[in-house]
Design a protein around this motif. Structure first.
Motif, PDB file in Angstrom:
ATOM      1  N   ALA A 340       0.177  -1.119   0.238  1.00 45.55           N
ATOM      2  CA  ALA A 340      -0.094  -0.044  -0.146  1.00 45.55           C
ATOM      3  C   ALA A 340       0.897   1.419  -0.023  1.00 45.55           C
ATOM      4  O   ALA A 340       0.811   2.370  -0.538  1.00 45.55           O
ATOM      5  CB  ALA A 340      -1.185  -0.238   1.694  1.00 45.55           C
ATOM      6  N   ALA A 341       2.025   1.357   0.869  1.00 51.37           N
ATOM      7  CA  ALA A 341       2.884   1.839   0.725  1.00 51.37           C
ATOM      8  C   ALA A 341       3.644   2.704  -0.798  1.00 51.37           C
ATOM      9  O   ALA A 341       3.579   3.981  -1.446  1.00 51.37           O
ATOM     10  CB  ALA A 341       4.315   1.819   1.246  1.00 51.37           C
ATOM     11  N   LEU A 342       3.809   1.617  -1.931  1.00 48.21           N
ATOM     12  CA  LEU A 342       3.813   2.087  -3.312  1.00 48.21           C
ATOM     13  C   LEU A 342       3.081   2.148  -4.178  1.00 48.21           C
ATOM     14  O   LEU A 342       3.034   3.605  -4.642  1.00 48.21           O
ATOM     15  CB  LEU A 342       4.700   0.541  -4.146  1.00 48.21           C
ATOM     16  CG  LEU A 342       5.874  -0.017  -2.971  1.00 48.21           C
ATOM     17  CD1 LEU A 342       6.222  -1.482  -3.639  1.00 48.21           C
ATOM     18  CD2 LEU A 342       7.151   1.159  -3.392  1.00 48.21           C
ATOM     19  N   ALA A 343       2.065   1.924  -3.615  1.00 51.26           N
ATOM     20  CA  ALA A 343       0.881   2.404  -4.318  1.00 51.26           C
ATOM     21  C   ALA A 343       0.273   3.690  -3.977  1.00 51.26           C
ATOM     22  O   ALA A 343       0.075   4.687  -4.649  1.00 51.26           O
ATOM     23  CB  ALA A 343      -0.217   1.430  -3.808  1.00 51.26           C
ATOM     24  N   GLY A 344       0.695   4.186  -2.636  1.00 54.46           N
ATOM     25  CA  GLY A 344       0.486   5.577  -2.251  1.00 54.46           C
ATOM     26  C   GLY A 344       1.098   6.230  -3.325  1.00 54.46           C
ATOM     27  O   GLY A 344       1.317   7.220  -3.450  1.00 54.46           O
ATOM     28  N   ILE A 345       2.171   5.930  -3.499  1.00 52.89           N
ATOM     29  CA  ILE A 345       3.736   7.055  -4.386  1.00 52.89           C
ATOM     30  C   ILE A 345       2.683   7.612  -5.723  1.00 52.89           C
ATOM     31  O   ILE A 345       3.451   8.115  -6.133  1.00 52.89           O
ATOM     32  CB  ILE A 345       5.226   6.611  -4.498  1.00 52.89           C
ATOM     33  CG1 ILE A 345       5.674   6.436  -2.649  1.00 52.89           C
ATOM     34  CG2 ILE A 345       6.203   6.931  -5.008  1.00 52.89           C
ATOM     35  CD1 ILE A 345       7.200   5.665  -2.464  1.00 52.89           C
ATOM     36  N   LEU A 346       2.358   6.094  -5.604  1.00 49.57           N
ATOM     37  CA  LEU A 346       2.280   5.874  -7.389  1.00 49.57           C
ATOM     38  C   LEU A 346       1.347   6.931  -7.741  1.00 49.57           C
ATOM     39  O   LEU A 346       0.676   7.600  -9.101  1.00 49.57           O
ATOM     40  CB  LEU A 346       1.604   4.283  -8.344  1.00 49.57           C
ATOM     41  CG  LEU A 346       3.207   3.598  -8.349  1.00 49.57           C
ATOM     42  CD1 LEU A 346       2.604   2.712  -8.443  1.00 49.57           C
ATOM     43  CD2 LEU A 346       3.764   4.680  -9.819  1.00 49.57           C
ATOM     44  N   VAL A 347       0.277   6.743  -6.421  1.00 48.21           N
ATOM     45  CA  VAL A 347      -0.753   7.550  -7.118  1.00 48.21           C
ATOM     46  C   VAL A 347      -1.096   9.153  -6.691  1.00 48.21           C
ATOM     47  O   VAL A 347      -1.425   9.499  -7.626  1.00 48.21           O
ATOM     48  CB  VAL A 347      -2.342   7.797  -4.957  1.00 48.21           C
ATOM     49  CG1 VAL A 347      -3.041   8.558  -5.090  1.00 48.21           C
ATOM     50  CG2 VAL A 347      -2.943   6.137  -5.497  1.00 48.21           C
ATOM     51  N   VAL A 348       0.258   9.464  -6.277  1.00 44.64           N
ATOM     52  CA  VAL A 348       0.717  10.656  -6.230  1.00 44.64           C
ATOM     53  C   VAL A 348       1.210  10.819  -7.697  1.00 44.64           C
ATOM     54  O   VAL A 348       1.014  12.315  -8.545  1.00 44.64           O
ATOM     55  CB  VAL A 348       2.120  10.921  -4.754  1.00 44.64           C
ATOM     56  CG1 VAL A 348       2.326  12.811  -4.814  1.00 44.64           C
ATOM     57  CG2 VAL A 348       1.262  10.975  -3.521  1.00 44.64           C
ATOM     58  N   THR A 349       1.771  10.044  -7.553  1.00 45.22           N
ATOM     59  CA  THR A 349       2.613  10.303  -9.321  1.00 45.22           C
ATOM     60  C   THR A 349       2.198  10.050 -10.434  1.00 45.22           C
ATOM     61  O   THR A 349       2.139  11.235 -11.256  1.00 45.22           O
ATOM     62  CB  THR A 349       3.932   9.028  -9.847  1.00 45.22           C
ATOM     63  OG1 THR A 349       4.519   9.226  -8.970  1.00 45.22           O
ATOM     64  CG2 THR A 349       4.482   8.971 -11.157  1.00 45.22           C
ATOM     65  N   GLY A 350       0.680   9.546 -10.268  1.00 44.84           N
ATOM     66  CA  GLY A 350      -0.396   9.610 -11.726  1.00 44.84           C
ATOM     67  C   GLY A 350      -1.276  11.314 -11.667  1.00 44.84           C
ATOM     68  O   GLY A 350      -1.039  11.158 -12.597  1.00 44.84           O
ATOM     69  N   TRP A 351      -1.322  11.599 -10.210  1.00 43.55           N
ATOM     70  CA  TRP A 351      -2.063  13.023  -9.863  1.00 43.55           C
ATOM     71  C   TRP A 351      -1.059  13.606 -11.052  1.00 43.55           C
ATOM     72  O   TRP A 351      -2.356  14.742 -11.468  1.00 43.55           O
ATOM     73  CB  TRP A 351      -2.732  12.799  -9.121  1.00 43.55           C
ATOM     74  CG  TRP A 351      -3.338  13.884  -8.836  1.00 43.55           C
ATOM     75  CD1 TRP A 351      -3.003  14.959  -7.849  1.00 43.55           C
ATOM     76  CD2 TRP A 351      -4.529  14.152  -9.076  1.00 43.55           C
ATOM     77  NE1 TRP A 351      -4.289  16.415  -8.202  1.00 43.55           N
ATOM     78  CE2 TRP A 351      -5.229  15.475  -8.977  1.00 43.55           C
ATOM     79  CE3 TRP A 351      -5.433  13.445  -9.502  1.00 43.55           C
ATOM     80  CZ2 TRP A 351      -6.410  16.118  -9.040  1.00 43.55           C
ATOM     81  CZ3 TRP A 351      -6.756  14.156  -9.859  1.00 43.55           C
ATOM     82  CH2 TRP A 351      -7.276  15.218  -9.734  1.00 43.55           C
ATOM     83  N   ARG A 352       0.642  13.333 -10.460  1.00 46.39           N
ATOM     84  CA  ARG A 352       0.519  14.759 -11.558  1.00 46.39           C
ATOM     85  C   ARG A 352       0.659  14.842 -12.689  1.00 46.39           C
ATOM     86  O   ARG A 352       0.899  15.812 -13.486  1.00 46.39           O
ATOM     87  CB  ARG A 352       2.197  14.866 -10.585  1.00 46.39           C
ATOM     88  CG  ARG A 352       2.326  15.036  -9.313  1.00 46.39           C
ATOM     89  CD  ARG A 352       3.511  14.889  -8.075  1.00 46.39           C
ATOM     90  NE  ARG A 352       3.419  15.574  -6.665  1.00 46.39           N
ATOM     91  CZ  ARG A 352       3.950  15.717  -6.228  1.00 46.39           C
ATOM     92  NH1 ARG A 352       5.274  14.520  -6.407  1.00 46.39           N
ATOM     93  NH2 ARG A 352       4.068  16.134  -4.807  1.00 46.39           N
TER      94      ARG A 352
END
Length: 498
Positions: A340-352
């Motif tokens: 879930a930590a890696l998913a959190g980073i990707l959620v931010v990356t995707g949103w950007r």
């Protein structure tokens, strides 16, 4: 130690810390084990770093290709990646040898950013479910539609640890964004993604949370899958061929877009686009040979490299060596990281990646049609697939040419009249002429006074205008004399837009 060696060494540490979580996260978003992303990061650092035409650009797994790789693995299986990447790499090498790099630069920025925005939304929608320790659904629209039910705990198959996993993901996002906003100046080079991963991992360990964790093998060699002899027969499969062309096209466009952005960040050696294409092709060939995921030049790691003070390609090469050493010596540490930590980073990356600033820029500076190209590409990427979205954007870009077909062949006169060099253009300045004009402009010596004569130009499209204003801005920032004459009306507005 010489100054450049010290700066490259310290920059390589920063890029390594940025790259590690992204390599694993993008692999997971692509539907493959995290070690596949680490292998690509190692190849991108060591091999492509040695061969690159853009010395300060860093290559590795790219969020921009995660969606198409996920679809390949879902529909054709992991074994299909090898032959697809071998073919894609060969296409990129051939494109570099035949000097086609300039044509990738001619792709409309509206298409590229619309594609990235669509990919970003799909990544957010897919990784949102991973925040709950669940698997993404088969399509982007399914993922979007299921988001409310997942949050309310009504989604089928939701695990008992979903609340803990979601808390870990939110903690990662909170620490990542909080660090980027409030970090002290002395620690500005410490990446927010790393802080988020460390905070989430410590929380999961100290609280003994029952959440899914990253699963990597003890030996990286066990993650290497060499293609069998059947790979040559698969080259004749039309699906494999079309997918390889799509990956080569998208990876090349994203790489050269990133390289152009890196060039704007420094005043050192400029990118040799054809050499960069060849290097990327060799990298993807190797990724196909060992069964990992595709690579591109990536802007997040590249900008971190420049901001950390890198001066040569040594920093990119060293960051690949650090990834290799870390994975070889400390695999047990990676296995403590919550998914879930890696998913959190990707959620931010995707949103950007979604970034609405670009479409606002297009609408404000260039009018409705470029914004329509962005929107058409974005919608079709989300609603259909990546290739359909890109083809839609390219088709809309071609429509922009229709009113100017009579003067589509732009004439370029390069006259040396001491002490000034004059480059005169005659016709419609569109993306069709961009490779020819950019080659002429890039060949102008830095110490030469230049005049760009636009008195016979009656139309400039947004792709050409962006290229020209970037070139003018770069020369002016470096203190080199340059002047634009003869631009009238809308042409003058477009040339000086942005």
């Amino acid at each position: 130690m010489p100054q450049f060696a010290l700066r490259d060494f310290t920059a390589s540490i920063v890029v390594f810390l940025v790259a590690m979580p992204l390599c694993m996260g993008i692999a997971l978003a692509s539907g493959v084990p995290p070690e596949k992303g680490l292998i690509t990061g190692i190849i991108g650092g060591i091999v492509v770093g040695l061969l690159a035409g853009s010395p300060l650009q860093v290559s590795g797994p790219a969020a921009g290709l995660a969606v198409i790789v996920f679809e390949i693995v879902r529909d054709q299986g992991l074994s299909a990646l090898g032959p697809i990447l071998l073919l894609a790499g060969l296409i990129q090498v051939a494109a570099g040898i035949f000097r086609l790099g300039g044509w990738f630069r001619a792709i409309s920025p509206a298409v590229v950013h619309g594609m990235l925005a669509g990919i970003g939304l799909l990544i957010v929608a897919g990784q949102y479910h991973v925040l709950f320790d669940a698997k993404p659904l088969p399509s982007g629209l399914d993922n979007l539609a299921a988001m409310p039910a997942r949050l309310l705990g009504l989604a089928p198959g939701q695990s008992g640890g979903a609340v803990a996993a979601f808390a870990v993901g939110l903690l990662t996002i909170g620490f990542m964004l909080g660090w980027e906003k409030f970090r002290p100046a002395s620690l500005r080079l410490v990446p927010g993604a790393l802080v988020g991963i460390v905070a989430a991992t410590l929380a999961a360990l100290l609280l003994s949370l029952d959440v899914a964790r990253v699963n990597v093998p003890d030996s990286l060699a066990s993650a290497i899958d060499f293609p069998g002899t059947e790979v040559f027969a698969s080259f004749l499969n039309p699906t494999i061929l079309v997918t390889a062309v799509a990956i080569a096209f998208i990876a090349s466009a994203e790489t050269l877009l990133s390289a152009a952005a890196v060039d704007r960040m420094h005043d050192g050696v400029r990118t040799d686009y054809n050499k960069e294409l060849r290097a990327q092709g060799v990298g993807n060939l190797l990724c196909g040979a060992v069964g990992s995921i595709p690579m591109t030049g990536v802007i997040v790691r590249s900008s971190a490299n420049v901001q950390a003070g890198a001066m040569t390609r040594a920093s990119a090469i060293l960051h690949g060596i650090w990834i290799l050493g870390f994975v070889a010596l400390l695999p047990w540490l990676l296995r403590e990281i919550p998914m879930a930590a890696l998913a959190g980073i990707l959620v931010v990356t995707g949103w950007r990646l979604v970034s609405l600033q670009h479409v606002k820029h297009l609408l404000h500076q260039y009018g409705r049609f470029p914004a329509l190209i962005w929107a058409g590409t974005f919608v079709m990427v989300v609603a259909s697939d990546l290739l359909t979205g890109v083809l839609t954007g390219l088709a809309l870009s071609m429509l922009e040419l229709v009113p100017h077909l009579k003067r589509i062949r732009l004439k370029v006169e390069d006259r040396q009249e001491a002490p000034v060099r004059e480059i005169a253009l005659d016709g419609a300045a569109t993306f069709v002429a961009l490779p020819k004009v950019s080659a002429v402009l890039d060949a102008v010596p830095q110490d030469e006074r230049v005049t760009i004569n636009l008195s016979k130009v009656d139309h400039v499209d947004h792709t050409f205008a962006e290229m020209l204003t970037e070139w003018l801005g770069r020369r002016k920032r470096a203190g080199h004399a340059v002047e634009v004459t003869g631009a009238r009306g809308r042409v003058a507005q477009l040339v000086h837009a942005g």
